[in-house]
Design a protein around this motif. Structure first.
Motif, PDB file in Angstrom:
ATOM      1  N   GLU A   1      61.899   1.064   0.347  1.00 20.91           N
ATOM      2  CA  GLU A   1      60.893   0.314   2.090  1.00 20.91           C
ATOM      3  C   GLU A   1      60.624   0.880   3.369  1.00 20.91           C
ATOM      4  O   GLU A   1      60.080   0.801   3.570  1.00 20.91           O
ATOM      5  N   GLN A   2      61.634   2.179   3.358  1.00 13.96           N
ATOM      6  CA  GLN A   2      61.198   2.792   4.476  1.00 13.96           C
ATOM      7  C   GLN A   2      60.642   4.102   4.379  1.00 13.96           C
ATOM      8  O   GLN A   2      60.195   4.805   4.803  1.00 13.96           O
ATOM      9  N   GLY A   3      59.894   4.009   2.985  1.00 17.11           N
ATOM     10  CA  GLY A   3      59.230   5.761   1.923  1.00 17.11           C
ATOM     11  C   GLY A   3      60.221   6.835   2.220  1.00 17.11           C
ATOM     12  O   GLY A   3      59.964   7.643   2.735  1.00 17.11           O
ATOM     13  N   VAL A   4      61.600   6.720   2.276  1.00 12.62           N
ATOM     14  CA  VAL A   4      62.441   7.696   2.235  1.00 12.62           C
ATOM     15  C   VAL A   4      62.909   8.094   0.624  1.00 12.62           C
ATOM     16  O   VAL A   4      63.317   7.768   0.050  1.00 12.62           O
ATOM     17  N   GLN A   5      62.666   9.491   0.042  1.00 18.18           N
ATOM     18  CA  GLN A   5      62.858   9.899  -1.080  1.00 18.18           C
ATOM     19  C   GLN A   5      63.963  10.544  -2.120  1.00 18.18           C
ATOM     20  O   GLN A   5      64.073  10.116  -2.559  1.00 18.18           O
ATOM     21  N   ARG A   6      64.458  10.794  -0.966  1.00 22.07           N
ATOM     22  CA  ARG A   6      65.746  12.262  -0.762  1.00 22.07           C
ATOM     23  C   ARG A   6      67.095  11.486  -1.086  1.00 22.07           C
ATOM     24  O   ARG A   6      67.452  10.566   0.461  1.00 22.07           O
ATOM     25  N   LEU A   7      67.751  11.224  -1.583  1.00 21.56           N
ATOM     26  CA  LEU A   7      69.463  11.002  -1.685  1.00 21.56           C
ATOM     27  C   LEU A   7      70.247  11.441  -2.998  1.00 21.56           C
ATOM     28  O   LEU A   7      70.379  12.355  -3.599  1.00 21.56           O
ATOM     29  N   MET A   8      71.501  11.460  -1.717  1.00 21.93           N
ATOM     30  CA  MET A   8      72.402  12.056  -2.517  1.00 21.93           C
ATOM     31  C   MET A   8      73.716  11.179  -2.926  1.00 21.93           C
ATOM     32  O   MET A   8      73.366  10.623  -1.320  1.00 21.93           O
ATOM     33  N   VAL A   9      74.230  10.646  -3.251  1.00 18.37           N
ATOM     34  CA  VAL A   9      75.709   9.836  -4.126  1.00 18.37           C
ATOM     35  C   VAL A   9      76.601  11.094  -3.818  1.00 18.37           C
ATOM     36  O   VAL A   9      77.703  11.262  -5.346  1.00 18.37           O
TER      37      VAL A   9
ATOM     38  N   PRO B   1      71.064  -5.152   4.466  1.00 18.37           N
ATOM     39  CA  PRO B   1      70.132  -4.907   4.523  1.00 18.37           C
ATOM     40  C   PRO B   1      70.011  -4.589   5.606  1.00 18.37           C
ATOM     41  O   PRO B   1      68.716  -3.508   6.261  1.00 18.37           O
ATOM     42  N   ALA B   2      69.816  -5.425   7.274  1.00 16.46           N
ATOM     43  CA  ALA B   2      68.993  -5.017   8.014  1.00 16.46           C
ATOM     44  C   ALA B   2      69.497  -3.170   8.886  1.00 16.46           C
ATOM     45  O   ALA B   2      69.218  -2.527   9.094  1.00 16.46           O
ATOM     46  N   ALA B   3      70.999  -3.335   8.419  1.00 12.81           N
ATOM     47  CA  ALA B   3      72.425  -2.066   9.419  1.00 12.81           C
ATOM     48  C   ALA B   3      71.458  -1.069   8.153  1.00 12.81           C
ATOM     49  O   ALA B   3      70.663  -0.239   8.524  1.00 12.81           O
ATOM     50  N   ALA B   4      70.962  -1.672   6.917  1.00 17.17           N
ATOM     51  CA  ALA B   4      70.963  -0.082   6.259  1.00 17.17           C
ATOM     52  C   ALA B   4      69.627   0.738   6.273  1.00 17.17           C
ATOM     53  O   ALA B   4      69.386   1.681   6.496  1.00 17.17           O
ATOM     54  N   ALA B   5      68.462  -0.454   6.626  1.00 13.12           N
ATOM     55  CA  ALA B   5      67.600  -0.435   6.671  1.00 13.12           C
ATOM     56  C   ALA B   5      67.443   0.480   8.235  1.00 13.12           C
ATOM     57  O   ALA B   5      66.245   1.144   7.975  1.00 13.12           O
ATOM     58  N   ALA B   6      67.783  -0.167   8.865  1.00 19.23           N
ATOM     59  CA  ALA B   6      67.814   0.556  10.747  1.00 19.23           C
ATOM     60  C   ALA B   6      68.224   2.036  11.038  1.00 19.23           C
ATOM     61  O   ALA B   6      67.976   2.637  11.311  1.00 19.23           O
ATOM     62  N   ALA B   7      69.381   2.537   9.512  1.00 16.69           N
ATOM     63  CA  ALA B   7      69.873   3.856   9.470  1.00 16.69           C
ATOM     64  C   ALA B   7      69.636   4.636   8.648  1.00 16.69           C
ATOM     65  O   ALA B   7      68.769   5.724   9.679  1.00 16.69           O
ATOM     66  N   VAL B   8      67.563   3.797   7.703  1.00 18.51           N
ATOM     67  CA  VAL B   8      67.460   5.240   7.013  1.00 18.51           C
ATOM     68  C   VAL B   8      66.175   5.159   7.411  1.00 18.51           C
ATOM     69  O   VAL B   8      65.181   6.147   7.291  1.00 18.51           O
ATOM     70  N   ALA B   9      65.580   4.898   8.459  1.00 15.53           N
ATOM     71  CA  ALA B   9      64.574   4.807   8.951  1.00 15.53           C
ATOM     72  C   ALA B   9      64.135   6.220   9.673  1.00 15.53           C
ATOM     73  O   ALA B   9      65.041   6.598  10.655  1.00 15.53           O
ATOM     74  N   GLY B  10      63.138   7.120   9.126  1.00  9.14           N
ATOM     75  CA  GLY B  10      62.805   7.779   9.788  1.00  9.14           C
ATOM     76  C   GLY B  10      63.537   8.970   9.158  1.00  9.14           C
ATOM     77  O   GLY B  10      63.288  10.212   9.125  1.00  9.14           O
ATOM     78  N   ALA B  11      64.335   8.570   7.718  1.00  8.86           N
ATOM     79  CA  ALA B  11      65.151   9.999   7.936  1.00  8.86           C
ATOM     80  C   ALA B  11      64.547  11.393   6.034  1.00  8.86           C
ATOM     81  O   ALA B  11      63.361  10.263   5.795  1.00  8.86           O
ATOM     82  N   ASP B  12      64.512  11.921   6.781  1.00 10.90           N
ATOM     83  CA  ASP B  12      64.425  12.426   5.310  1.00 10.90           C
ATOM     84  C   ASP B  12      64.855  12.742   4.121  1.00 10.90           C
ATOM     85  O   ASP B  12      64.888  13.233   3.478  1.00 10.90           O
ATOM     86  N   ALA B  13      66.541  12.383   4.680  1.00 11.19           N
ATOM     87  CA  ALA B  13      67.196  12.743   3.584  1.00 11.19           C
ATOM     88  C   ALA B  13      68.762  11.661   3.365  1.00 11.19           C
ATOM     89  O   ALA B  13      69.275  10.915   4.799  1.00 11.19           O
ATOM     90  N   VAL B  14      69.061  11.189   2.360  1.00 11.94           N
ATOM     91  CA  VAL B  14      70.376   9.647   2.813  1.00 11.94           C
ATOM     92  C   VAL B  14      71.411  10.190   1.411  1.00 11.94           C
ATOM     93  O   VAL B  14      71.514  10.347   0.379  1.00 11.94           O
ATOM     94  N   VAL B  15      72.592  10.552   2.348  1.00 12.39           N
ATOM     95  CA  VAL B  15      73.689  10.684   1.603  1.00 12.39           C
ATOM     96  C   VAL B  15      74.804   9.583   2.042  1.00 12.39           C
ATOM     97  O   VAL B  15      74.762   9.351   2.888  1.00 12.39           O
ATOM     98  N   VAL B  16      75.350   9.102   1.107  1.00 12.13           N
ATOM     99  CA  VAL B  16      76.386   8.286   0.592  1.00 12.13           C
ATOM    100  C   VAL B  16      77.398   8.641   0.314  1.00 12.13           C
ATOM    101  O   VAL B  16      77.774   8.828  -0.371  1.00 12.13           O
ATOM    102  N   THR B  17      78.270   8.147   1.172  1.00 11.31           N
ATOM    103  CA  THR B  17      80.105   8.504   0.819  1.00 11.31           C
ATOM    104  C   THR B  17      80.370   7.536   1.336  1.00 11.31           C
ATOM    105  O   THR B  17      82.543   8.111   1.311  1.00 11.31           O
ATOM    106  N   VAL B  18      80.176   6.423   0.806  1.00 10.94           N
ATOM    107  CA  VAL B  18      81.560   5.445   1.266  1.00 10.94           C
ATOM    108  C   VAL B  18      82.709   5.410   0.328  1.00 10.94           C
ATOM    109  O   VAL B  18      82.492   5.914  -1.050  1.00 10.94           O
ATOM    110  N   GLY B  19      84.167   4.612   0.552  1.00  6.46           N
ATOM    111  CA  GLY B  19      84.957   4.803   0.200  1.00  6.46           C
ATOM    112  C   GLY B  19      85.087   3.506  -0.601  1.00  6.46           C
ATOM    113  O   GLY B  19      84.221   2.644  -0.672  1.00  6.46           O
ATOM    114  N   GLY B  20      85.692   3.093  -1.701  1.00 10.27           N
ATOM    115  CA  GLY B  20      86.251   2.108  -1.664  1.00 10.27           C
ATOM    116  C   GLY B  20      86.547   0.586  -0.665  1.00 10.27           C
ATOM    117  O   GLY B  20      86.511   1.004   0.653  1.00 10.27           O
TER     118      GLY B  20
END
Length: 215
Positions: free
Chosen positions: A102-110, A62-81
């Motif tokens: 938690e960070q108030g970021v709304q736009r997500l692509m997976v 959770p801490a790493a994810a929060a630091a990464a998305v803080a202040g972003a306009d959009a987030v894209v998840v491209t992780v593999g297995g």
């Protein structure tokens, strides 16, 4: 639908890519950076494309994810297995969704996979059968991942590519939603997929849609 420019685009400035050290995520990071976006990549290896801000960390934290998305306009998840965790994509995606809220970021692509959810009808019958047998475990992970996205309440888009290759990009692709007529081919170069994803990310009309993509 084939590749075509959208008449309505959303201006994105800060983009976070979860799993952008290689593959499609790295291609997308480079394209977005070249297009003038401020790009942050979160990866376990701490590696990423040139001139892109890179954070080292595991997105199931959770801490790493929060630091990464803080202040972003959009987030894209491209992780593999991940070895030892058959639901790694789903676990990462749930953590990222929580961090975005938690960070108030709304736009997500997976980035999911063709064959997940209700997309089997977009594949030719022989490919559909082969996918069910050969990719049963990854598709189960993607199904769980997609369910989390669709129930998130965020402005989401799911992209379901066919088989990915490192071939030279053609500069075009075919994108279909379930229920559209026609079927998709068996593969797409990662560079073409990344360009398709960037276009969809900037297009408000893609919100709430799951799109299958192939060459």
């Amino acid at each position: 639908m084939n590749r075509s420019p959208s008449t309505s685009r959303r201006t994105l400035v800060k983009l976070t890519i979860i799993g952008g050290s290689k593959g499609t995520g790295a291609q997308l990071a480079s394209l977005a950076q070249a297009a003038g976006h401020e790009v942050t990549v979160l990866s376990r290896s701490g590696q990423g494309p040139k001139d892109v801000r890179v954070l080292t960390g595991d997105a199931v934290s959770p801490a790493a994810a929060a630091a990464a998305v803080a202040g972003a306009d959009a987030v894209v998840v491209t992780v593999g297995g991940s070895k030892g965790n058959p639901r790694h994509r789903a676990a990462v995606t749930r953590t990222v969704i929580d961090a975005m809220k938690e960070q108030g970021v709304q736009r997500l692509m997976v980035q999911s996979s063709l064959g997940a959810g209700d997309s089997g009808s977009l594949m030719p019958a022989p490919l559909r059968i082969a996918m069910k047998v050969a990719l049963a475990k990854p598709l189960a992970d993607h199904n769980e991942q997609e369910a989390a996205v669709q129930g998130s309440g965020l402005d989401w888009t799911i992209v379901r590519p066919t088989g990915l290759t490192d071939k030279e990009p053609a500069g075009s692709w075919r994108a279909l939603e379930t229920g559209d007529s026609g079927t998709l081919r068996g593969s797409i170069p990662r560079a073409d997929l990344a360009e398709c994803m960037l276009g969809l990310l900037e297009d408000p009309a893609s919100i709430g849609k799951a799109v299958g993509v192939s060459s």
